[in-house]
Design a protein around this motif. Structure first.
Motif: not given
Lengths: 220, 80
Positions: A19, A22-23, A200, A206, A209, A213
């Motif tokens: 996940t 994919e994000q 998230s 976060t 994330a 990234k």
């Protein structure tokens, strides 16, 4: 951008890792079973958390010798970025892609909860998304996260800037509060905390994330 | 042949389980107990009658899988 997550029997963070990837990439990763002998073409490979082979013999010991690992070792040596989280870190040390070993937590307890980590080196392939951040919050959940290596190895890791994350409040007895290290080439990162669990706000954070990234942006 | 592999933590490697056992023994009144170190024993059946060859094989197994040289020592006992 092609990514892959390796799935061992009793991996349990493989779908969280998928996940997160994919994000970050917009594309689902290849999910590669440990019994395969080749990882399909991938720019970034993740060894997920879990309790592969029930932690039999030593955490990560059996997984490190499973059929897929020969190709992973080849790819890591060729420079493909490889991230091992939690059990994935244990597999990386057992496969000797990273030095040292992850021993039973010094307090003997399974530790589980959010940890503030110092970003010791934000100048790696993996930490571009954390540039300028002194601290991040990633959760831990492990019984064998007590990083140990001989003094010479620890000095070398520190001297070469290969300690990437340190615990602010050491939960497991790790030598020199080490939570994550990279190999000499800088393309293999092992860490006990779970960035894929904080991607998230509904998951409680976060920072993960930003971490994923940054890895993907560095590869692009 | 039968092989018995004894795997122990190297000196100086922290053994929290051994410490917990020592403290439980002290709690039971065994005041004379000093340091406790926990290891493991693995028994193997090897299809080999020659002791030297059997030892060589078990030695290779220890190096490849049974022991982690970073933190563990091992000894091998062979019997017919």
């Amino acid at each position: 951008m092609k990514t892959a997550v390796i799935v061992f029997p009793a991996s349990n963070c493989d779908r969280d890792a998928a996940t997160a990837l994919e994000q970050a990439t917009g594309t689902a990763p290849h999910m590669v079973w440990h019994g395969e002998t080749e990882v399909p073409d991938a720019d970034f490979i993740v060894l997920p958390g879990g309790f592969s082979y029930g932690d039999y013999l030593r955490s990560g010991a059996m997984a490190a010798r499973s059929p897929i690992m020969a190709d992973i070792i080849r790819k890591a040596e060729a420079g493909v970025p490889l991230l091992g989280v939690c059990n994935g870190f244990q597999v990386l040390t057992e496969a000797q892609l990273l030095p040292g070993a992850l021993m039973r937590n010094a307090g003997l307890d399974f530790v589980c909860g959010m940890q503030t980590l110092q970003v010791v080196n934000d100048d790696t392939k993996f930490t571009g998304g954390l540039k300028g951040r002194s601290y991040v919050d990633f959760p831990v959940a492990h019984h064998d996260g007590n990083y140990e290596a001989d003094e010479e190895t620890l000095d070398r890791l520190e001297g070469e800037g290969r300690v990437v994350f340190r615990y602010v409040a050491n939960p497991n007895g790790s030598a020199r509060n080490i939570a994550g290290i990279v190999n000499e080439k800088g393309n293999v990162l092992g860490m006990m905390p779970h960035p894929e669990r904080v991607i998230s706000p509904i998951l409680g954070g976060t920072d993960g994330a930003a971490f994923f990234k940054g890895i993907i942006e560095a590869l692009n | 042949m039968k092989a018995k592999v004894h795997i122990t933590l190297k000196n100086g490697v922290l053994d929290p389980q051994g410490k917990a056992i020592a403290s439980a023994l002290h709690g039971l009144g065994f005041d004379g107990v000093g340091e406790v170190r926990q290891g493991k024993v693995i028994e193997l059946q090897v299809n080999e009658t020659d002791e030297a060859r059997a030892r060589e094989q078990v030695e290779a197994m220890c190096k490849k899988l049974l022991a982690n040289p970073v933190m563990e020592n091992y000894t091998i006992e062979l019997s017919a």
